[in-house]
Design a protein around this motif. Sequence first.
Motif, PDB file in Angstrom:
ATOM      1  N   ALA A  12     114.709 -61.624  65.344  1.00 46.45           N
ATOM      2  CA  ALA A  12     113.358 -61.381  65.879  1.00 46.45           C
ATOM      3  C   ALA A  12     113.261 -61.586  67.393  1.00 46.45           C
ATOM      4  N   SER A  13     114.373 -61.373  68.077  1.00 41.31           N
ATOM      5  CA  SER A  13     114.340 -61.422  69.542  1.00 41.31           C
ATOM      6  C   SER A  13     113.759 -60.134  70.108  1.00 41.31           C
ATOM      7  N   GLY A  14     113.687 -59.105  69.256  1.00 39.66           N
ATOM      8  CA  GLY A  14     113.195 -57.796  69.697  1.00 39.66           C
ATOM      9  C   GLY A  14     114.317 -56.808  69.944  1.00 39.66           C
ATOM     10  N   LYS A  15     115.561 -57.206  69.592  1.00 41.43           N
ATOM     11  CA  LYS A  15     116.705 -56.322  69.895  1.00 41.43           C
ATOM     12  C   LYS A  15     116.633 -54.984  69.179  1.00 41.43           C
ATOM     13  N   GLY A  16     116.110 -54.984  67.936  1.00 41.37           N
ATOM     14  CA  GLY A  16     116.046 -53.735  67.174  1.00 41.37           C
ATOM     15  C   GLY A  16     115.051 -52.757  67.785  1.00 41.37           C
ATOM     16  N   THR A  17     113.894 -53.283  68.168  1.00 43.29           N
ATOM     17  CA  THR A  17     112.865 -52.437  68.787  1.00 43.29           C
ATOM     18  C   THR A  17     113.365 -51.901  70.116  1.00 43.29           C
ATOM     19  N   ILE A  18     113.986 -52.757  70.891  1.00 47.47           N
ATOM     20  CA  ILE A  18     114.526 -52.336  72.192  1.00 47.47           C
ATOM     21  C   ILE A  18     115.630 -51.290  71.986  1.00 47.47           C
ATOM     22  N   ASP A 141     107.124 -66.586  65.319  1.00 49.30           N
ATOM     23  CA  ASP A 141     105.778 -66.016  65.347  1.00 49.30           C
ATOM     24  C   ASP A 141     105.841 -64.486  65.190  1.00 49.30           C
ATOM     25  N   ARG A 142     106.772 -63.860  65.890  1.00 51.70           N
ATOM     26  CA  ARG A 142     106.916 -62.400  65.783  1.00 51.70           C
ATOM     27  C   ARG A 142     107.270 -61.990  64.365  1.00 51.70           C
ATOM     28  N   ARG A 143     108.255 -62.684  63.764  1.00 57.80           N
ATOM     29  CA  ARG A 143     108.694 -62.316  62.419  1.00 57.80           C
ATOM     30  C   ARG A 143     107.604 -62.626  61.407  1.00 57.80           C
ATOM     31  N   TRP A 144     106.878 -63.743  61.597  1.00 58.00           N
ATOM     32  CA  TRP A 144     105.787 -64.111  60.688  1.00 58.00           C
ATOM     33  C   TRP A 144     104.723 -63.009  60.687  1.00 58.00           C
ATOM     34  N   ASP A 191     108.377 -64.716  77.256  1.00 59.52           N
ATOM     35  CA  ASP A 191     107.055 -64.462  77.832  1.00 59.52           C
ATOM     36  C   ASP A 191     106.791 -62.980  78.073  1.00 59.52           C
ATOM     37  N   MET A 192     107.468 -62.138  77.325  1.00 55.67           N
ATOM     38  CA  MET A 192     107.291 -60.691  77.518  1.00 55.67           C
ATOM     39  C   MET A 192     106.757 -60.036  76.259  1.00 55.67           C
ATOM     40  N   GLY A 193     105.825 -59.123  76.431  1.00 54.31           N
ATOM     41  CA  GLY A 193     105.443 -58.234  75.334  1.00 54.31           C
ATOM     42  C   GLY A 193     106.540 -57.185  75.194  1.00 54.31           C
ATOM     43  N   ILE A 194     106.376 -56.335  74.193  1.00 55.47           N
ATOM     44  CA  ILE A 194     107.436 -55.378  73.924  1.00 55.47           C
ATOM     45  C   ILE A 194     107.604 -54.366  75.065  1.00 55.47           C
TER      46      ILE A 194
END
Length: 214
Positions: A12-18, A141-144, A191-194
């Motif tokens: 849930a670090s955002g790697k997949g979306t990125i 929090d993101r994954r939840w 501290d970054m949004g997507i």
Amino acid sequence: MPLIIAVDGPAASGKGTIAARLARTYGLPHLDTGLLYRAVGVKLLEAGGSLDDEAAATEAARGLDAADVSEDPRLTTGEAGEAASRVAGHPGVRAALLDLQQAFAAQSGGAVLDGRDIGTVIAPGAPAKLFVTAAPETRADRRWKQLTARGFDIAFDDMLADIQRRDERDAGRGAAPMVQAEDAVLLDTTDMGIEAAFDAARRIVEAARAKHGL
Ligand code: CDP
Ligand code: CDP
């Protein structure tokens, strides 16, 4: 040299979306390698096997190909993530999934892959490498939010404990542990949004393209 973009980092670090957005931006195929390990874990559980059984897990991994693991909702649950992380510690499973990941990375036009060991093991020569991270609380929090939006009933504290346990297991294992490659650029998205995270990722890739003349 083809543009191979390696995107690694914890849950849930955002790697997949990125990775998916980089693939769209550059017109490259994308492989979410975590889905392969999730598919192995789910296959084993559904067959009534034990996640500790390396021979059975390796057998389950041998039959997989990248096309098997696209949009299956069974693969996105917390249980599948936990099962994935347990089978991912077996060297036999990792070896069985190596060729298909390396073949995907070696496509002549380039590719984007995200996971834990892309920059270190799957594509160590990739010209663009990112290690995406964020504080455990932020990731929990993101994954939840992702899982509760899909109707799963899960307490935040349990989510955080799951993420921390998986981080420790993935970073602590002997076979291809999760670690930032020496030449990967660290992207801390706490501290970054997507949108901001994606912009930062694109700048890292642009710098790598300029450096390698791609
Ligand atoms: O999306 P999330 O980060 O929660 O998990 P994932 O990327 O789908 O990966 C699930 C599990 O598979 C991880 O916790 C790792 O144990 C394992 N994995 C791995 O060992 N190597 C990879 N290249 C990708 C995933
Ligand atoms: O692939 P990985 O498990 O690293 O994470 P993801 O599935 O790409 O992202 C997990 C969730 O966090 C998604 O709902 C993203 O939209 C969200 N996210 C975010 O809110 N802010 C970021 N900077 C990155 C991701």
